[in-house]
Design an enzyme around this catalytic site. Structure first.
Site, PDB file in Angstrom:
ATOM      1  N   GLU A 106       6.623  -1.492   2.531  1.00 47.81           N
ATOM      2  CA  GLU A 106       5.883  -3.104   1.989  1.00 47.81           C
ATOM      3  C   GLU A 106       4.684  -2.376   1.350  1.00 47.81           C
ATOM      4  O   GLU A 106       4.198  -3.054   0.248  1.00 47.81           O
ATOM      5  CB  GLU A 106       5.967  -3.937   2.278  1.00 47.81           C
ATOM      6  CG  GLU A 106       7.274  -4.632   3.387  1.00 47.81           C
ATOM      7  CD  GLU A 106       7.388  -5.781   4.051  1.00 47.81           C
ATOM      8  OE1 GLU A 106       5.789  -6.685   3.782  1.00 47.81           O
ATOM      9  OE2 GLU A 106       7.885  -6.731   4.324  1.00 47.81           O
ATOM     10  N   HIS A 109       2.169   3.753   1.699  1.00 47.79           N
ATOM     11  CA  HIS A 109       1.582   4.735   2.625  1.00 47.79           C
ATOM     12  C   HIS A 109       2.749   5.703   2.499  1.00 47.79           C
ATOM     13  O   HIS A 109       2.016   7.027   2.451  1.00 47.79           O
ATOM     14  CB  HIS A 109       1.395   3.956   3.942  1.00 47.79           C
ATOM     15  CG  HIS A 109       3.034   3.998   4.089  1.00 47.79           C
ATOM     16  ND1 HIS A 109       4.056   2.689   3.916  1.00 47.79           N
ATOM     17  CD2 HIS A 109       4.040   4.685   4.890  1.00 47.79           C
ATOM     18  CE1 HIS A 109       5.184   3.017   4.687  1.00 47.79           C
ATOM     19  NE2 HIS A 109       5.309   4.528   5.203  1.00 47.79           N
TER      20      HIS A 109
END
Length: 170
Positions: A106, A109
């Site tokens: 989400e 990263h």
């Protein structure tokens, strides 16, 4: 006389249209006396263990000896760079195959991790003048990862291993 390599145009295909376990085996070097480090991320271990198994099987199939393939585990893909450097420092290691899987989440990263690992492994390879292979999946979903870890698109671990073997020809 050194072996000459020709640069022939090839059709570029995404892995969605290519089986990662199908590759050219022309002019492979003898790797029976070469030592390989297989550095495997534990994060997404169902995927990374399948990739590592594919890499291991392929190395043995193309001439590596069982005792010349060592495996080390690291917590995640980000840690592959450090472990690759430690393996590259060992004079007896001829090639390092780094196996990981960073699935889109989400947040962004994965972009930061994938970029850092790719650049880090390239740096290690150039610094130690050894093949350091990027066998890291960067899929959008877990299913895409499984498809590339022995599923419908073959096994990226196979491809990473044959890449290491081919790079030892340089």
């Amino acid at each position: 006389m050194p072996k000459a390599y020709s640069l022939k145009p090839v059709k570029i295909m995404s892995s969605a249209h290519k089986n990662l376990s199908i590759f050219s085996t022309e002019n492979l070097p003898d790797v029976s006396d070469k030592k390989f480090a297989l550095v495997v991320a534990e994060w997404n271990e169902e995927v990374t263990n399948a990739l590592a198994a594919g890499a291991h099987k392929t190395l043995l199939a193309y001439g590596a000896k069982e005792e010349n393939v060592i495996r080390v585990n690291v917590p995640g893909s980000y840690e592959l760079t450090f472990a690759a450097q430690k393996m590259a420092q060992k004079s007896e290691i001829d090639a390092i195959i780094c196996i990981g899987c960073v699935i889109q989440g989400e947040t962004k990263h994965n972009d930061y991790i994938n970029n850092a690992v790719a650049q880090g492994l390239t740096t290690v390879s150039l610094k130690y003048d050894k093949p350091v292979i990027f066998g890291v999946l960067t899929p959008n979903t877990e299913q895409q990862a499984l498809d590339r870890a022995g599923g419908i698109h073959g096994n990226k671990g196979d491809e990473a291993a044959i890449t290491a073997v081919k790079m030892l020809a340089f």
